[in-house]
Design a protein around this motif. Structure first.
Motif, short mmCIF file in Angstrom:
data_model
loop_
_atom_site.label_atom_id
_atom_site.label_comp_id
_atom_site.label_asym_id
_atom_site.label_seq_id
_atom_site.Cartn_x
_atom_site.Cartn_y
_atom_site.Cartn_z
N GLY A 147 -0.57 7.61 3.35
CA GLY A 147 -1.14 7.09 4.59
C GLY A 147 -0.06 6.60 5.53
O GLY A 147 1.13 6.60 5.20
N PRO A 148 -0.49 6.18 6.76
CA PRO A 148 0.49 5.63 7.70
C PRO A 148 1.13 4.37 7.10
O PRO A 148 0.43 3.60 6.42
CB PRO A 148 -0.36 5.29 8.94
N ASP A 149 2.42 4.20 7.31
CA ASP A 149 3.17 3.08 6.71
C ASP A 149 3.10 3.10 5.19
O ASP A 149 3.14 2.05 4.53
CB ASP A 149 2.67 1.72 7.23
N GLY A 150 2.95 4.29 4.62
CA GLY A 150 2.85 4.41 3.17
C GLY A 150 4.21 4.57 2.50
O GLY A 150 5.26 4.55 3.17
N VAL A 151 4.16 4.73 1.19
CA VAL A 151 5.37 4.82 0.37
C VAL A 151 6.26 5.98 0.81
O VAL A 151 7.48 5.84 0.95
CB VAL A 151 4.97 4.99 -1.13
N LEU A 152 5.64 7.15 1.04
CA LEU A 152 6.47 8.34 1.30
C LEU A 152 7.22 8.27 2.62
O LEU A 152 8.29 8.88 2.75
CB LEU A 152 5.61 9.62 1.23
N GLY A 153 6.69 7.53 3.58
CA GLY A 153 7.40 7.38 4.85
C GLY A 153 8.56 6.40 4.75
O GLY A 153 9.45 6.42 5.58
N ALA A 154 8.54 5.55 3.72
CA ALA A 154 9.52 4.46 3.66
C ALA A 154 10.61 4.69 2.61
O ALA A 154 11.73 4.20 2.77
CB ALA A 154 8.80 3.14 3.34
N ALA A 155 10.28 5.42 1.54
CA ALA A 155 11.23 5.54 0.41
C ALA A 155 12.35 6.52 0.75
O ALA A 155 12.16 7.45 1.53
CB ALA A 155 10.48 6.01 -0.82
N VAL A 156 13.50 6.30 0.13
CA VAL A 156 14.59 7.25 0.32
C VAL A 156 14.35 8.46 -0.59
O VAL A 156 13.72 8.35 -1.64
CB VAL A 156 15.98 6.62 0.01
N LYS A 157 14.86 9.63 -0.15
CA LYS A 157 14.71 10.86 -0.95
C LYS A 157 15.25 10.63 -2.36
O LYS A 157 16.25 9.94 -2.54
CB LYS A 157 15.51 11.98 -0.29
N GLY A 158 14.55 11.19 -3.34
CA GLY A 158 15.00 11.07 -4.72
C GLY A 158 14.41 9.88 -5.46
O GLY A 158 14.62 9.72 -6.66
N THR A 159 13.65 9.04 -4.74
CA THR A 159 13.00 7.89 -5.41
C THR A 159 12.01 8.42 -6.45
O THR A 159 11.31 9.40 -6.21
CB THR A 159 12.25 7.01 -4.37
N LEU A 160 11.97 7.75 -7.60
CA LEU A 160 11.01 8.12 -8.64
C LEU A 160 9.73 7.32 -8.44
O LEU A 160 9.78 6.09 -8.35
CB LEU A 160 11.59 7.80 -10.02
N MET A 161 8.59 8.01 -8.37
CA MET A 161 7.28 7.36 -8.20
C MET A 161 6.54 7.37 -9.53
O MET A 161 6.44 8.42 -10.18
CB MET A 161 6.43 8.12 -7.18
N ILE A 162 6.00 6.20 -9.92
CA ILE A 162 5.23 6.10 -11.17
C ILE A 162 3.88 5.49 -10.82
O ILE A 162 3.80 4.30 -10.49
CB ILE A 162 5.95 5.21 -12.20
N ASP A 163 2.81 6.28 -10.87
CA ASP A 163 1.49 5.70 -10.60
C ASP A 163 0.78 5.45 -11.93
O ASP A 163 0.47 6.38 -12.67
CB ASP A 163 0.63 6.63 -9.73
N CYS A 164 0.53 4.16 -12.22
CA CYS A 164 -0.10 3.77 -13.50
C CYS A 164 -1.60 3.57 -13.38
O CYS A 164 -2.28 3.29 -14.37
CB CYS A 164 0.55 2.49 -14.03
N SER A 165 -2.17 3.71 -12.16
CA SER A 165 -3.61 3.52 -11.96
C SER A 165 -4.39 4.59 -12.72
O SER A 165 -3.87 5.66 -13.01
CB SER A 165 -3.94 3.67 -10.47
N THR A 166 -5.66 4.30 -13.02
CA THR A 166 -6.54 5.33 -13.58
C THR A 166 -7.29 5.95 -12.40
O THR A 166 -8.10 5.27 -11.75
CB THR A 166 -7.56 4.72 -14.55
N ILE A 167 -7.01 7.22 -12.10
CA ILE A 167 -7.63 7.87 -10.94
C ILE A 167 -8.06 9.30 -11.29
O ILE A 167 -7.76 9.79 -12.39
CB ILE A 167 -6.68 7.89 -9.72
N ASP A 168 -8.74 9.96 -10.37
CA ASP A 168 -9.18 11.34 -10.61
C ASP A 168 -7.98 12.29 -10.64
O ASP A 168 -6.97 12.08 -9.96
CB ASP A 168 -10.19 11.77 -9.54
N VAL A 169 -8.14 13.34 -11.43
CA VAL A 169 -7.05 14.29 -11.65
C VAL A 169 -6.63 14.95 -10.33
O VAL A 169 -5.44 15.13 -10.05
CB VAL A 169 -7.50 15.37 -12.68
#
Ligand code: NAD
Length: 297
Positions: free
Chosen positions: A77-99
């Motif tokens: 989304g706007p002002d989200g993680v992907l707009g702010a993080a530097v390239k190569g950042t590792l993302m770990i989503d621990c939430s339980t969500i739909d596949v």
């Protein structure tokens, strides 16, 4: 030690962020709730003022959010993680969500030059506090190897389930089976009761026979046979029935899209929905025995 942005400091995320800080990582923590941010600071994290601030200038971003739409908007989304993080950042989503959401967000990360794993957990709030969670991880081999030392600060068992989304797939398959076996176990104990067979006797026999299953031997839905089970404390959770319902719904949605036939999963969902509609969604999921036994009004 890594620099980590942690987003979503609720019942699970709060203690997980605290364990990362305790292990020596530098954790920038963000939640919409001021109180959750303040607790994280007390636990050794520093507070971030927004999602973007938590995600900027760190090596790893960890998220622990309620559901798929929250995860999609926090990352893309706007002002989200992907707009702010530097390239190569590792993302770990621990939430339980739909596949599907897990795979869509993973693809967006890939396109933005970031690595991502979906890493839903089992073990509940006690596991989060004690650092003993089980992580079911989906993503590339390289992303899994990078995520593992971070996950080890929050959990005991870390399993690579395959490519993107497979962590979520493992979680909903496991919990669909758990919901089904719990209802089956409740039915067996209620039938035994009607037939004049003592619950402890059924437990002694079945726990050594072919009906043996985790819902019976580790989490018995009647008081007595397993002293630590929620049945001995009036079905206080544990794992709330509404949480089970969430996972059963995710399983049914996934089954419908994949064309899988899961009639017992569908029945389990309907029964937990009824139990929740009767006002018992906050009870432990083993409390459904009250409804199965006709004790629930
Ligand atoms: P929770 O509701 O306690 O916490 C979620 C947190 O996310 C809240 O503090 C909320 O303010 C925050 N949040 C929501 N939107 C946000 C945003 N845009 N930016 C920042 N923060 C935001 O939920 P929980 O019990 O911690 O569960 C989190 C996830 O873990 C869920 O997907 C749940 O299904 C899963 N899970 C929970 C348990 C459990 O026993 N509680 C067990 C296994 C898995």
């Amino acid at each position: 030690m890594a620099t980590i942005g942690f987003i979503g400091l609720g019942n699970m995320g709060g203690p997980m962020a605290a364990n990362l800080a305790k292990a020596g990582h530098a954790v920038k923590a963000f939640d919409l709730s001021d109180a959750a941010r303040a607790s994280a600071v007390e636990a050794g994290c520093t507070a971030a003022a927004s999602v973007a601030e938590a995600a900027s200038g760190v090596e790893v971003v960890v998220t622990m959010l309620p559901a798929g739409p929250h995860v999609r908007s926090v990352y893309t989304g706007p002002d989200g993680v992907l707009g702010a993080a530097v390239k190569g950042t590792l993302m770990i989503d621990c939430s339980t969500i739909d596949v599907d959401s897990a795979r869509a967000v993973s693809k967006s990360c890939d396109e933005a030059g970031m690595m991502m794993v979906d890493a839903p957990v089992s073990g509940g709030v006690a596991g989060a506090a004690g650092g003993t969670l089980t992580f079911m991880v989906g993503g590339s081999e390289a992303a899994f190897e990078k995520a593992k030392p971070i996950l080890e600060a929050m959990g005991k068992t870390i399993v690579h389930a395959g490519g993107p989304g497979n962590g979520q797939a493992a979680k909903i398959c496991n919990n669909m089976l758990l919901g089904i076996t719990m209802i089956g176990t409740c039915e067996a104990f209620m039938l035994a009761n009607k037939l004049g067979l003592d619950a402890q006797k059924l437990f002694d026999i079945s726990s050594k026979a072919s009906g043996q299953n985790w819902s019976m031997t580790s989490y018995c839905p009647v008081p007595g046979p397993v002293p630590t089970s929620p049945a001995n404390r009036d079905y206080q959770p544990g794992f709330a029935a509404d949480m089970m319902l969430k996972d059963l719904k995710l399983a049914q949605e996934a089954a419908a899209r994949a064309g899988a036939s899961t009639p017992l999963g569908a029945n389990a969902e309907a029964l937990y929905q009824l139990f929740s509609n009767n006002g018992h969604g906050g009870l432990d999921f083993s409390g459904i025995i009250k409804m199965i036994g006709g004790l629930d009004t």
